[in-house]
Every structure is written in structure tokens, then in C-alpha cells.
Design a protein around this motif. Sequence first.
Motif, mmCIF file in Angstrom:
data_model
loop_
_atom_site.group_PDB
_atom_site.id
_atom_site.type_symbol
_atom_site.label_atom_id
_atom_site.label_comp_id
_atom_site.label_asym_id
_atom_site.label_seq_id
_atom_site.Cartn_x
_atom_site.Cartn_y
_atom_site.Cartn_z
ATOM 1 N N GLY A 64 0.900 -1.289 -0.127
ATOM 2 C CA GLY A 64 -0.013 0.044 0.232
ATOM 3 C C GLY A 64 0.766 1.317 0.087
ATOM 4 O O GLY A 64 2.174 1.204 -0.084
ATOM 5 N N ARG A 65 0.306 2.276 0.224
ATOM 6 C CA ARG A 65 0.888 3.840 0.110
ATOM 7 C C ARG A 65 2.005 3.654 1.264
ATOM 8 O O ARG A 65 2.952 4.513 1.024
ATOM 9 C CB ARG A 65 -0.095 4.767 -0.116
ATOM 10 N N PHE A 66 1.485 3.451 2.439
ATOM 11 C CA PHE A 66 2.232 3.466 3.409
ATOM 12 C C PHE A 66 3.660 2.780 3.375
ATOM 13 O O PHE A 66 4.506 3.250 3.716
ATOM 14 C CB PHE A 66 1.459 3.064 4.976
ATOM 15 N N MET A 67 3.399 1.507 3.037
ATOM 16 C CA MET A 67 4.724 0.816 2.930
ATOM 17 C C MET A 67 5.581 1.200 1.705
ATOM 18 O O MET A 67 6.687 1.292 1.933
ATOM 19 C CB MET A 67 4.283 -0.743 2.453
ATOM 20 N N THR A 68 5.045 1.586 0.600
ATOM 21 C CA THR A 68 5.876 2.202 -0.291
ATOM 22 C C THR A 68 6.490 3.366 0.070
ATOM 23 O O THR A 68 7.547 3.411 -0.441
ATOM 24 C CB THR A 68 4.843 2.353 -1.656
ATOM 25 N N GLN A 69 5.701 4.148 0.729
ATOM 26 C CA GLN A 69 6.538 5.538 1.475
ATOM 27 C C GLN A 69 7.697 5.085 2.352
ATOM 28 O O GLN A 69 8.617 5.654 2.316
ATOM 29 C CB GLN A 69 5.421 6.376 2.024
ATOM 30 N N ARG A 70 7.378 4.273 3.138
ATOM 31 C CA ARG A 70 8.586 3.854 4.172
ATOM 32 C C ARG A 70 9.604 3.110 3.585
ATOM 33 O O ARG A 70 10.696 3.658 4.049
ATOM 34 C CB ARG A 70 7.799 2.839 5.203
ATOM 35 N N MET A 71 9.205 2.393 2.567
ATOM 36 C CA MET A 71 10.563 1.654 1.750
ATOM 37 C C MET A 71 11.263 2.801 1.152
ATOM 38 O O MET A 71 12.586 2.844 1.325
ATOM 39 C CB MET A 71 10.135 0.380 0.685
ATOM 40 N N SER A 72 10.625 3.674 0.492
ATOM 41 C CA SER A 72 11.263 4.867 -0.076
ATOM 42 C C SER A 72 12.079 5.451 0.673
ATOM 43 O O SER A 72 13.289 6.210 0.757
ATOM 44 C CB SER A 72 10.274 5.877 -0.640
#
Length: 98
Positions: A31-39
Motif C-alpha cells: 500500500g501507500r504507507f509501505m511504499t512510502q516507508r520503503m522509499s
Amino acid sequence: MSDVASISGEWRALSSLRLGEGGKVRVIDGGRFMTQRMSMLGIRPGIEVRVVHGPGKRGAVLQVDGARIALGRGVVERIRVEKSPCADVSAYAQGGRS
């Protein structure tokens, strides 16, 4: 069949790499949160990563641009990578570092 579907056959879950193997991140299937955290951790599509510990039941430790990052099992299963053609697995098997 689309080009993306035919290419994605070569991609695998990061959790399927062995100790010392590496690959280029292609997709973060979260999701958006995971993608943002990985970034924020430096893990984005196109970045090379290498497994330096694990993967196991609890996750894996990755080397990303000189930093070591620990990720849980659920996260490493959602990151798709294209395996690098040459990985120096022997150095990791003997406890060495690259």
C-alpha cells in the motif's frame, strides 16, 4: 499477454533470494504507507539490494547503498526483485563482507 506480464515472470520475491544474493528492486507490492516507508529507507524500484542475513522466518537484513536494513518477513515477501546475474555467495557463506 502484456509486456509487463511477460517480464514479471523473471521477477521473484525478495524472500526467495539466498544469503549473499542480490537483485534490482522492480516492484513494491504494498500500500501507500509501505511504499512510502520503503522509499524513506532507500528501497525503491531500480535500487540494487543484497541479502546479508536470512532470509528466514523473521525476515532478512539487506545491504542498500552501504546501509544495512532489517525488514520483516511480510515486507520482504512483497518486494519483487530481478536477481543479479552474478553474486559472490561464497564470501557470505564464509562470514566475509563485501
